[in-house]
Design an enzyme around this catalytic site. Structure first.
Site, PDB file in Angstrom:
ATOM      1  N   CYS A  31       0.840  -1.194   0.000  1.00  0.00           N
ATOM      2  CA  CYS A  31       0.000   0.000   0.000  1.00  0.00           C
ATOM      3  C   CYS A  31       0.878   1.247   0.000  1.00  0.00           C
ATOM      4  CB  CYS A  31      -0.917  -0.001   1.211  1.00  0.00           C
ATOM      5  SG  CYS A  31      -2.131  -1.335   1.171  1.00  0.00           S
ATOM      6  N   TYR A 170      -4.975 -13.509  -4.480  1.00  0.00           N
ATOM      7  CA  TYR A 170      -4.502 -13.008  -3.188  1.00  0.00           C
ATOM      8  C   TYR A 170      -5.296 -13.618  -2.040  1.00  0.00           C
ATOM      9  CZ  TYR A 170      -3.412  -9.275   0.258  1.00  0.00           C
ATOM     10  OH  TYR A 170      -3.030  -8.550   1.361  1.00  0.00           O
ATOM     11  N   HIS A 173      -2.814 -11.810   4.572  1.00  0.00           N
ATOM     12  CA  HIS A 173      -2.902 -10.642   5.450  1.00  0.00           C
ATOM     13  C   HIS A 173      -4.187 -10.569   6.264  1.00  0.00           C
ATOM     14  CE1 HIS A 173       0.332  -8.771   2.784  1.00  0.00           C
ATOM     15  NE2 HIS A 173       0.839  -8.845   3.992  1.00  0.00           N
ATOM     16  N   ASP A 266       3.487  -9.143   9.144  1.00  0.00           N
ATOM     17  CA  ASP A 266       4.241  -9.146   7.900  1.00  0.00           C
ATOM     18  C   ASP A 266       5.204  -7.961   7.842  1.00  0.00           C
ATOM     19  OD1 ASP A 266       4.893 -10.097   5.352  1.00  0.00           O
ATOM     20  OD2 ASP A 266       3.447  -8.785   4.384  1.00  0.00           O
TER      21      ASP A 266
END
Length: 690
Positions: A31, A170, A173, A266
């Protein structure tokens, strides 16, 4: 210079399905606070990494459909043809430098906010959302699952139309619909998409197959999977279901991008993690697949990178934060300039950009986010515009960056420092618990300045206005920093706290300077960033009984934006530090303090032999103000300009100080054409339908 042969392995090409990466450097999706609404800013930021030698550069989460809307946080989108055009700006920019462009397709499922679209969030089962919005998720039926697969396929085709090279499926997360289907705690279904792991993996398998069928002849298909959630039996683990998922799907994708969930694990900050921290969780993946594997680990050392490859942990070196701190990291290694890498300090100020809905910043790299709107290049800077000389007073983060930038431009620079060392606040803050990596801010700039014959550094130089008037410099930059206030003035107290003039009241600088405190100690945090928690931790390590008091509802509240708050509060609890939240410091008396609840104004007394104020800072601007008192004297001395920068002008973060120093260096003899609008804005086309 020539490349160190030890690092040759990092520059071997890697085949990823139908495409080939020119080396092993892979900027994983991250991001950036730019998203769909700032496409040119986003494209130029990613282009710098391609120019800097990264072989693969990916987007952030790219929302595939309006049922997954993350507003107000800015993410990428692939909803329609307009989004294809925006993404095309990025892929074109990346391709100009021979790199591959990756697109991380995403649907946030239970984590979707949909505040903008007002569509119902969907998930594997009906349940509460996970992001604090008072809206529950609608459980998907079979028709919804078919629709989701269609949306994903359509987005993959749009990504291919935008000329992306790698298309992501994906499931990581703790923020994506595909991962929510994998999780027992969120997937409560009793049909073929729930129950057993094989059933919970079904949708992920189908979407991989759909994506390969749609784009696999020209684009690589990557899977991003969180193989461990660090929740033990309560979640996916690398010894359990995480490994089993990879084994089930081992050969389906063209590349595995593996990491930890959630984002705070992460991208753990350097205060709580170290380089290579994910290895023990992800190292199994290469043993169960023949496809290339990429992973992250706050990699900044080329030796560590080589070790990861040679020991069979990874095929490609993934990075987000290190690629932000130095977009030219691969090229510097390739050109034998590894000592010039601007190493990430792991402060996560970049993450805060996403959480505050603004283009991300970087403490180490002041050009981050300014590549398009200001035209700043992370490595290049215009040559000097005159033969003028510059005096920089103060060698903290702002002064160091100003002197370094001016020196790079070719100016004759004198850097005067009142103490015997460089770094200012960076030096003493990096001595605090967990902040050692922050010294890189000082060390990288000191190293570059040391190489410059046109920059002279003077220590023990406590300058007066008279000294400066006598020196004969054309320009003067004052970067004398700031100091923590002792009077308690901060967010909640706009006037001096009663009793703050006592000898038992201290500041963070006093603590680092070895002040002798008697216990019990109260640390009053009305700043709400990292300093209050760090001071409390240090005092506890020094053997004091400590109570941490804050006006906020939790410890170090603003660090929610840097993914650290929960760890900081846990650390203080583990160390036996008492915590009192939502209270203001009203008065300091003999052996005690008076606290007031910020909601009810009820008072309470608390034993305190010493008090440490962490509230706000005063700029050390006395020299700047004195110099500007008499314009005639400046003119007579031949001084063309005097400016204050960094904390000396307005105390803020280290990132702001570095940015201000960099701006001052770039604008010397080269001010913005329009001072009222010193950067470009992105405009949208308006039609006449309003």
């Amino acid at each position: 210079m020539t490349r160190d042969p030890r690092y040759d392995i990092l520059f071997e090409p890697v085949k990823i399905g139908p495409v080939t990466a020119k080396n092993r450097f892979y900027q994983v999706p991250h991001c950036n606070g730019m998203g769909f609404n700032l496409p040119q800013t986003h494209a130029k930021m990613r282009e710098m990494k391609a120019e800097g030698g990264w072989a693969v550069i990916c987007t952030e989460e790219c929302m595939i459909h309006p049922t997954s809307d993350y507003s107000p946080e800015p993410q990428a989108r692939l909803w329609d043809d307009y989004d294809v055009k925006c993404l095309g700006l990025m892929t074109d920019a990346i391709h100009r430098h021979g790199a591959l462009a990756g697109v991380q397709l995403a649907h946030n499922g239970v984590g979707s906010q949909n505040l903008f679209t007002r569509l119902k969030p969907i998930g594997p089962s009906p349940q509460a959302g996970v992001i604090g919005v008072p809206t529950q998720t609608r459980g998907m039926d079979k028709a919804d699952i078919r629709e989701f697969r269609r949306w994903h396929r359509a987005a993959a085709l749009r990504a291919r139309e935008a000329e992306a090279d790698i298309i992501y499926v994906y499931a990581g997360h703790d923020s994506t619909l595909l991962q929510h289907f994998l999780q027992l705690r969120r997937n409560h279904r009793s049909d073929e998409y729930g129950g057993s792991l094989e059933n919970r993996v079904r949708l992920l398998r189908e979407v991989i197959e759909d994506t390969r069928e749609a784009v696999g002849d020209t684009c690589a298909v990557a899977v991003r999977l969180a193989v461990d959630e660090l929740l033990g039996d309560g979640g996916i683990t690398s010894q359990g279901e995480g490994r089993e998922i990879v084994e089930m799907l081992a050969e389906l994708p063209d590349l595995w991008d593996v990491n930890l969930a959630d984002w705070s694990n992460d991208s753990v900050s350097s205060r709580f993690g170290e380089e290579g921290i994910q290895e023990s969780h992800i190292s199994f993946v290469k043993s169960v697949t023949t496809k290339p594997v990429v992973g992250v680990g706050w990699f900044t050392s080329p030796d560590t990178m080589v070790s990861q490859i040679k020991r069979g942990v990874l095929d490609m070196i993934g990075a987000a934060r290190p690629s932000i701190a130095d977009p030219f990291l691969p090229r510097k290694i390739e050109e034998g300039r590894a000592d010039e890498i601007r190493e990430c300090i792991g402060c996560n100020i970049c993450v805060a950009g996403q959480h505050t809905f603004t283009p991300m910043r970087c403490t180490q790299n002041p050009t981050m986010g300014e590549e398009w709107r200001r035209g700043w290049h992370p490595e290049d800077i215009a040559a000097k515009g005159s033969q003028d000389s510059v005096l920089v007073v103060g060698a903290g983060p702002a002064g160091l960056e100003a002197a370094r930038g001016l020196g790079q431009r070719g100016y004759q620079v004198a850097l005067a420092e009142a103490t015997t060392g460089l770094g200012g606040r960076v030096t003493w803050e990096s001595s605090m618990p967990g902040l050692g990596a922050w010294a890189r801010v000082r060390d990288w700039r000191a190293g570059r300045i040391q190489e410059m014959a046109n920059v002279d550094v003077y220590f023990d130089s406590q300058l007066s206005p008279e000294n400066i008037l006598e020196f004969g410099f054309d320009h003067v930059i004052i970067a004398t920093g700031a100091r923590w206030r002792k009077d308690g003035v901060g967010i909640n107290n706009t006037a001096r706290v009663s009793g703050s003039d006592r000898a038992t009241v201290f500041t963070p600088e006093d603590i680092v300077g070895g002040a002798e405190l008697s216990g019990p100690v109260v640390v009053f945090d009305d700043d709400n960033f990292y300093m209050g928690g760090v001071v409390a931790e240090k005092l506890r390590q020094d053997g004091h009984d400590v109570t941490y008091v804050t006006s906020a509802a939790c410890v170090s509240a603003w660090t929610e934006n840097t993914l650290e708050q929960h760890r900081i509060q846990a650390r203080l609890i583990e160390q036996g530090i008492d915590i009192i939240v939502s209270h203001n410091l009203k008065a300091i008396g003999e052996g005690e303090v008076e606290l007031t609840c910020i909601y009810s104004s009820r008072s309470r007394a608390l034993a305190a032999s010493s008090v440490v104020m962490v509230t706000s800072r005063k700029p050390n601007n006395e020299l700047y103000l004195a110099l500007n008192e008499d314009a005639e004297k400046l003119q007579a001395a031949g001084i063309k300009s005097v400016q204050a920068i960094g904390d000396c002008e307005a105390p803020a973060t280290i990132a702001v100080a570095v940015y201000d120093g960099h701006r001052a260096a770039r604008e010397m003899d080269n001010p913005p054409a329009n001072p009222d609008m010193p950067f470009r804005r992105e405009y949208i086309e308006l039609d006449d339908t309003v």
